[in-house]
Scaffold this active site. Structure first.
Site, PDB file in Angstrom:
ATOM      1  CE  LYS A 166      -3.849  -2.019   2.631  1.00  0.00           C
ATOM      2  NZ  LYS A 166      -4.921  -1.775   1.642  1.00  0.00           N
ATOM      3  NE  ARG A 225     -10.888  -9.667  -2.536  1.00  0.00           N
ATOM      4  CZ  ARG A 225     -11.162  -8.682  -3.383  1.00  0.00           C
ATOM      5  NH1 ARG A 225     -11.403  -8.953  -4.667  1.00  0.00           N
ATOM      6  NH2 ARG A 225     -11.213  -7.437  -2.974  1.00  0.00           N
TER       7      ARG A 225
END
Length: 499
Positions: free
Chosen positions: A266, A340
């Site tokens: 990130k 996920r």
């Protein structure tokens, strides 16, 4: 905050002698005329009207030496009869701020009969009183606050008990979420789950470690934590609220205790907010405590899908192909789409236990914030009936969710030339694509997914966890527990509509 209830008749209000008495005045009216208040209160307001300090457009007035009544201080607050959420929050913050301004610990608040949705004010009072026990070496002393609600009947008693249980759960959730990543690790998460089982006899907890997860075939789940020095685990908490042999509801929370994005690193600005990537798991921990406090007649299993996503020489990479617990293979497009991966294996694990339904909760995508902001969580699922029940619970609890489509039309971005699917799409609606990915693991089990990236905390502010969507989840289970088996059903034929 401690909130207690005391039943009185309106004529007793002027006889109360607290340090601070809070009275609500109907919005658009200058006083209490026509609302069966004693003359002393009307005379008090008339006194401040004559001084020009109070009129029908006043928002509030703090009177340090009120006339006609025994209370040492009086706080008048202009309030709509059907108090909206925003006004309930403003009023609770005003009361909380006044207590601190005056260095007081106690107050009395009269809940007038004309006030509808008064439970909103109780919930807002609890929410405003939350303080994170932070790590400053010289913290400001926290004064315990006590609010005594003066009511004309005991109709709010059940709502007070509910709000107190919800507050207990939200404090647990918010404390966990606000903790820094070096302290709230997956191991710490597991310890807190075990403590809940010690605290409540209705909860039992088991911790699945890395070896057990490997034996179950959770290749996607384990990949996420490979680059971290912190061991991965999966706390599973079982709440038994009824002895009847009813199917268990499974609630799974994403608990990534810190998310660097892994190899798909990130951008540094704002990365400190990634301590909140475990808000879904924190909500599940708080939910279990709230259920136990309420002794709600449902059976619920809560799963915290927890790991830490860090880059190092053993971290999983873009281009890797992982085998999930379901046997399906996944090509990794982005290691920053890690939530996920733990969720898909946790969903498969839940399905093996024949659940009544599955709900997963996750700070899953920045796209949720773009789509819905901080006002509503994103809701996706394979059961229209379940989606509708969750939306209703959101409206009932002022913790709204909005259903997004996961039609077969949205599946193409997950196509992979090398594996059964990719873990992320390209130039696709991110929130919906993530929901489509998880739906492939839910199959024909009634399932719903809540993306809480924008609702679970406030970006840019410290100690800002909100505890959402705990109010929605608890209200859903409350609604569920009030229905008989004949009344509640989900058409499983309508689930699993994906090709």
């Amino acid at each position: 905050m401690i909130i207690k209830m005391h039943q009185i008749v309106p004529g007793q209000i002027e006889q109360q002698d607290p340090e601070l008495l809070v009275l609500l005045v109907p919005a658009g009216q200058s006083g209490f005329t026509g609302h069966d208040y004693p003359q002393a209160l009307t005379d008090t307001i008339s006194h401040y009207q004559a001084l020009g300090d109070w009129h029908e457009k006043s928002k509030y007035l703090l009177c340090l030496s009120p006339t006609q009544i025994k209370a040492k201080r009086l706080l008048l607050v202009n309030t709509d009869m059907d108090i909206p959420v925003s006004q309930a929050r403003q009023t609770s913050q005003l009361i909380d701020g006044t207590l601190k301004q005056l260095n007081l610990t106690e107050a009395q608040l009269f809940m007038p009969p004309w006030l509808t949705n008064s439970q909103r004010l109780i919930h807002a009072l609890y929410h405003a009183s939350y303080r994170f026990a932070d790590y400053k070496t010289s913290p400001q002393p926290a004064l315990p606050e006590k609010i005594e609600l003066l009511v004309c009947n005991d109709e709010l008693q059940d709502e007070l008990a509910y709000a107190t249980a919800l507050h207990t759960g939200k404090c647990i959730s918010r404390d966990l979420a606000n903790m820094p990543g070096n302290l709230c690790t997956p191991t710490y998460f597991a310890q807190q789950a075990l403590l809940l089982a010690e605290r409540y006899s209705s909860i039992t907890t088991e911790i699945l470690d890395e070896q057990q997860l490997a034996e179950l075939g959770m290749g996607a789940y384990l990949a996420v934590g490979r680059g971290s020095a912190q061991p991965t685990c999966m706390p599973v908490m079982h709440y038994r609220g009824t002895l009847s042999d009813v199917p268990t509801i499974w609630v799974i929370g994403k608990g990534i205790t810190f998310d660097t994005g892994g190899i798909t690193l990130k951008k540094p600005p704002g990365m400190q907010n990634m301590i909140y990537d475990m808000c879904g798991g924190a909500a599940v921990a708080g939910l279990m405590a709230a259920l136990a406090e309420l002794k709600l007649a449902v059976n619920v299993t809560g799963v915290i899908a927890t790991a830490e996503n860090m880059p190092d020489g053993d971290a999983f990479r873009p281009g890797d192909i992982l085998t999930t617990m379901s046997g399906q293979t996944v090509e990794i497009i982005s290691t920053d789409a890690e939530g996920r991966l733990v969720l898909c294996d946790a969903i498969t694990y839940a399905r093996q236990h024949n659940p009544a339904l599955i709900i997963d909760v996750a700070t899953l995508t920045g796209a949720q914030i773009v789509s819905l902001g901080s006002h509503a969580s994103g809701l996706m699922g394979n059961s229209p009936a379940l989606n509708q029940a969750l939306e209703k619970a959101g409206e009932d609890s002022d913790d709204r969710a909005w259903t997004m489509p996961i039609w077969p039309d949205y599946q193409e971005p997950l196509d992979s030339p090398f594996a059964d699917m990719r873990n992320a799409g390209s130039n696709s609606p991110g929130m919906i694509t993530a929901g489509c990915y998880l739906a492939r693991f839910a199959g024909d089990t009634p399932w719903a997914h809540l993306d809480i990236a924008g609702t679970s905390f406030h970006y840019g502010t410290g100690n800002s966890a909100t505890g959402r969507p705990l109010p929605l989840l608890l209200q859903f289970l409350r609604n569920y527990s009030n229905l008989s088996a004949a009344q509640w059903s989900i058409d499983t034929d309508a689930c699993g509509f994906l090709p």
